[in-house]
Design a protein around this motif. Structure first.
Motif, PDB file in Angstrom:
ATOM      1  N   ASP A 178     -13.602  20.445  21.121  1.00 26.81           N
ATOM      2  CA  ASP A 178     -12.436  18.723  21.121  1.00 26.81           C
ATOM      3  C   ASP A 178     -11.881  18.701  19.186  1.00 26.81           C
ATOM      4  O   ASP A 178     -12.584  19.167  18.252  1.00 26.81           O
ATOM      5  CB  ASP A 178     -13.153  17.628  20.932  1.00 26.81           C
ATOM      6  CG  ASP A 178     -13.907  17.518  22.440  1.00 26.81           C
ATOM      7  OD1 ASP A 178     -13.694  18.019  23.426  1.00 26.81           O
ATOM      8  OD2 ASP A 178     -14.830  16.837  22.637  1.00 26.81           O
ATOM      9  N   ILE A 179     -10.928  18.304  19.876  1.00 29.55           N
ATOM     10  CA  ILE A 179      -9.885  19.023  18.545  1.00 29.55           C
ATOM     11  C   ILE A 179      -9.239  17.263  18.259  1.00 29.55           C
ATOM     12  O   ILE A 179      -9.001  16.096  19.392  1.00 29.55           O
ATOM     13  CB  ILE A 179      -9.130  19.344  18.891  1.00 29.55           C
ATOM     14  CG1 ILE A 179      -9.249  21.309  18.811  1.00 29.55           C
ATOM     15  CG2 ILE A 179      -7.905  19.595  17.512  1.00 29.55           C
ATOM     16  CD1 ILE A 179     -10.005  21.874  18.244  1.00 29.55           C
ATOM     17  N   MET A 180      -8.907  17.094  16.910  1.00 32.54           N
ATOM     18  CA  MET A 180      -8.436  15.883  16.225  1.00 32.54           C
ATOM     19  C   MET A 180      -7.693  15.558  15.245  1.00 32.54           C
ATOM     20  O   MET A 180      -8.326  16.610  14.437  1.00 32.54           O
ATOM     21  CB  MET A 180      -9.617  14.842  15.850  1.00 32.54           C
ATOM     22  CG  MET A 180     -10.380  14.964  15.160  1.00 32.54           C
ATOM     23  SD  MET A 180     -11.865  14.629  14.693  1.00 32.54           S
ATOM     24  CE  MET A 180     -11.606  12.844  13.581  1.00 32.54           C
ATOM     25  N   GLN A 181      -7.160  15.096  15.164  1.00 34.23           N
ATOM     26  CA  GLN A 181      -6.382  15.538  13.595  1.00 34.23           C
ATOM     27  C   GLN A 181      -6.775  14.207  12.455  1.00 34.23           C
ATOM     28  O   GLN A 181      -7.874  13.426  12.436  1.00 34.23           O
ATOM     29  CB  GLN A 181      -4.200  14.314  13.740  1.00 34.23           C
ATOM     30  CG  GLN A 181      -3.881  14.508  12.379  1.00 34.23           C
ATOM     31  CD  GLN A 181      -2.677  13.824  12.157  1.00 34.23           C
ATOM     32  OE1 GLN A 181      -2.148  14.298  13.827  1.00 34.23           O
ATOM     33  NE2 GLN A 181      -2.021  12.817  11.678  1.00 34.23           N
ATOM     34  N   LEU A 182      -6.603  15.469  11.512  1.00 32.15           N
ATOM     35  CA  LEU A 182      -7.419  15.204  10.252  1.00 32.15           C
ATOM     36  C   LEU A 182      -6.806  13.748   9.671  1.00 32.15           C
ATOM     37  O   LEU A 182      -6.342  14.152   8.848  1.00 32.15           O
ATOM     38  CB  LEU A 182      -7.575  16.068   9.189  1.00 32.15           C
ATOM     39  CG  LEU A 182      -8.418  16.111   7.873  1.00 32.15           C
ATOM     40  CD1 LEU A 182      -9.923  14.998   8.329  1.00 32.15           C
ATOM     41  CD2 LEU A 182      -8.980  17.171   7.466  1.00 32.15           C
ATOM     42  N   GLY A 183      -6.736  12.409   9.697  1.00 32.97           N
ATOM     43  CA  GLY A 183      -6.508  11.173   9.017  1.00 32.97           C
ATOM     44  C   GLY A 183      -4.518  11.831   8.643  1.00 32.97           C
ATOM     45  O   GLY A 183      -4.298  11.890  10.303  1.00 32.97           O
ATOM     46  N   ARG A 184      -4.198  11.434   7.794  1.00 28.79           N
ATOM     47  CA  ARG A 184      -2.659  11.593   8.340  1.00 28.79           C
ATOM     48  C   ARG A 184      -2.320  12.911   7.584  1.00 28.79           C
ATOM     49  O   ARG A 184      -1.115  13.044   7.216  1.00 28.79           O
ATOM     50  CB  ARG A 184      -2.007  10.874   6.501  1.00 28.79           C
ATOM     51  CG  ARG A 184      -2.442   8.719   7.337  1.00 28.79           C
ATOM     52  CD  ARG A 184      -1.844   8.071   6.252  1.00 28.79           C
ATOM     53  NE  ARG A 184      -2.443   7.283   6.155  1.00 28.79           N
ATOM     54  CZ  ARG A 184      -2.428   6.271   5.739  1.00 28.79           C
ATOM     55  NH1 ARG A 184      -2.135   6.078   4.228  1.00 28.79           N
ATOM     56  NH2 ARG A 184      -2.941   4.824   5.313  1.00 28.79           N
ATOM     57  N   THR A 185      -2.839  14.172   7.723  1.00 30.82           N
ATOM     58  CA  THR A 185      -2.508  15.508   7.190  1.00 30.82           C
ATOM     59  C   THR A 185      -2.076  16.015   8.107  1.00 30.82           C
ATOM     60  O   THR A 185      -1.345  17.368   7.640  1.00 30.82           O
ATOM     61  CB  THR A 185      -4.028  16.315   6.846  1.00 30.82           C
ATOM     62  OG1 THR A 185      -4.913  16.321   7.620  1.00 30.82           O
ATOM     63  CG2 THR A 185      -5.256  15.184   5.567  1.00 30.82           C
ATOM     64  N   GLY A 186      -2.282  15.400   9.257  1.00 31.23           N
ATOM     65  CA  GLY A 186      -1.106  16.390  10.342  1.00 31.23           C
ATOM     66  C   GLY A 186      -2.171  17.759  10.342  1.00 31.23           C
ATOM     67  O   GLY A 186      -1.833  18.588  11.067  1.00 31.23           O
ATOM     68  N   LEU A 187      -3.101  17.778  10.530  1.00 32.29           N
ATOM     69  CA  LEU A 187      -4.123  18.772  10.228  1.00 32.29           C
ATOM     70  C   LEU A 187      -4.983  18.618  11.707  1.00 32.29           C
ATOM     71  O   LEU A 187      -5.527  17.686  11.723  1.00 32.29           O
ATOM     72  CB  LEU A 187      -5.016  19.111   8.999  1.00 32.29           C
ATOM     73  CG  LEU A 187      -4.169  19.795   7.745  1.00 32.29           C
ATOM     74  CD1 LEU A 187      -5.576  19.843   6.634  1.00 32.29           C
ATOM     75  CD2 LEU A 187      -3.858  21.150   7.596  1.00 32.29           C
TER      76      LEU A 187
END
Length: 55
Positions: free
Chosen positions: A2-11
């Motif tokens: 599973d992949i998610m966005q790290l906060g507001r970093t866009g990573l």
């Protein structure tokens, strides 16, 4: 993995991460093997810090 966005970093990072503190307790070659396996299995978030010395 599973992949998610790290906060507001866009990573985009794996939900499962790898805590690297214990890596300093094993040999470089063993650490390399373990880290490569984690990466090959889809983990792309590795938690480490300068204060972990060899990690």
């Amino acid at each position: 993995m599973d992949i998610m966005q790290l906060g507001r970093t866009g990573l985009r990072v794996s939900k499962s991460g790898f805590g690297a503190l214990p890596i300093q307790r094993i040999s470089f070659d063993e650490a390399k093997t373990i880290l490569r396996k984690a990466y090959d299995e889809g983990i792309n978030f590795f938690d480490t810090a300068r204060m972990y010395t060899d990690s």
